[in-house]
Design an enzyme around this catalytic site. Sequence first.
Site, PDB file in Angstrom:
ATOM      1  N   ALA A   1      83.073  54.218  69.339  1.00  0.00           N
ATOM      2  CA  ALA A   1      84.351  53.603  68.986  1.00  0.00           C
ATOM      3  C   ALA A   1      85.510  54.519  69.379  1.00  0.00           C
ATOM      4  O   ALA A   1      85.324  55.714  69.600  1.00  0.00           O
ATOM      5  CB  ALA A   1      84.389  53.321  67.489  1.00  0.00           C
ATOM      6  N   CYS A   2      86.689  53.927  69.432  1.00  0.00           N
ATOM      7  CA  CYS A   2      87.931  54.640  69.738  1.00  0.00           C
ATOM      8  C   CYS A   2      88.052  55.899  68.871  1.00  0.00           C
ATOM      9  O   CYS A   2      87.814  55.821  67.680  1.00  0.00           O
ATOM     10  CB  CYS A   2      89.113  53.714  69.452  1.00  0.00           C
ATOM     11  SG  CYS A   2      90.719  54.469  69.705  1.00  0.00           S
ATOM     12  N   PRO A   3      88.419  57.041  69.390  1.00  0.00           N
ATOM     13  CA  PRO A   3      88.861  57.311  70.760  1.00  0.00           C
ATOM     14  C   PRO A   3      87.758  57.879  71.658  1.00  0.00           C
ATOM     15  O   PRO A   3      88.039  58.374  72.733  1.00  0.00           O
ATOM     16  CB  PRO A   3      89.907  58.396  70.524  1.00  0.00           C
ATOM     17  CG  PRO A   3      89.321  59.227  69.418  1.00  0.00           C
ATOM     18  CD  PRO A   3      88.548  58.261  68.546  1.00  0.00           C
ATOM     19  N   LEU A   4      86.500  57.829  71.187  1.00  0.00           N
ATOM     20  CA  LEU A   4      85.440  58.552  71.908  1.00  0.00           C
ATOM     21  C   LEU A   4      85.192  58.113  73.351  1.00  0.00           C
ATOM     22  O   LEU A   4      84.967  58.977  74.200  1.00  0.00           O
ATOM     23  CB  LEU A   4      84.146  58.523  71.087  1.00  0.00           C
ATOM     24  CG  LEU A   4      84.210  59.432  69.849  1.00  0.00           C
ATOM     25  CD1 LEU A   4      82.995  59.257  68.976  1.00  0.00           C
ATOM     26  CD2 LEU A   4      84.334  60.895  70.249  1.00  0.00           C
TER      27      LEU A   4
END
Lengths: 80, 179
Positions: A17-20
């Site tokens: 998930a964001c920001p990965l």
Amino acid sequence: MSEEIKANVTMDLKGLACPLPVVRVSQQVKKMKIGEILEAETTDPGAHADFPAWAKSTGNEIVKIDKGASSTKFYIKKLK
Amino acid sequence: MDTDKILKELQQDVAGLKESSQNKLSMVVFSGDMDKLLASFIIASGAAAMGMDVVMFFTFWGTPALRDKKKKAGGKDIFGKMFGVMLPKGPSKVKLSKMHMAGAGTAMMKYLMKKKNVSSLEDMIALAGELGVRIYICELSMGLMGFSHDEMIDYPGLEFVGVAKFLEEAGASRIQLFI
């Protein structure tokens, strides 16, 4: 004539998930040589906005987007 | 017309503009709420991934979120002890700003984050460190709440600073945020 894009490195970012997704792509691109292509597969719906924004800001190019049923493959060419 | 002179002036102006607006993000993290802290670290690590230099300044209620729950600090006065007990001891103890519901809401949010593969605040802090995000802690808040340097988390390059340090960094940043 269909253009065949050959990736130098492939990354599986499915489930992240964001920001990965953007963080992992930026870390990987740093290790690559100019002109090389990274194939990044993600399930994050935000990536459709984020990857182009990241590429624009960092001066790299998305050369192809392959939208699948459950995930999308982004082909990113390192320009800088 | 003296074009050489004009050109020189323009070059100086451009150099000055570049100096005053670096590709940098400066953030004041004032809040000690879990949701706002999480948003701060997501923005910080995203900015680092975009190639930006990132600086976070922790002050007031943001400060206790950077305590290490495993570390102990002695020699505190009564007020220091009180703040120590009443404020969250580290990133795993912070609460949601809304829907905390005596702990049930925050626990539910943590459960959902895990289920949806959203990184925890602890993981986000570690990621920020890995990406070279700099963290500064307000010395005044530390002193006011009676926290000692020894009880803060281990973070690469963690520094304790005053307001001038923040203003120096913020003045040279393209983006400044207060969270």
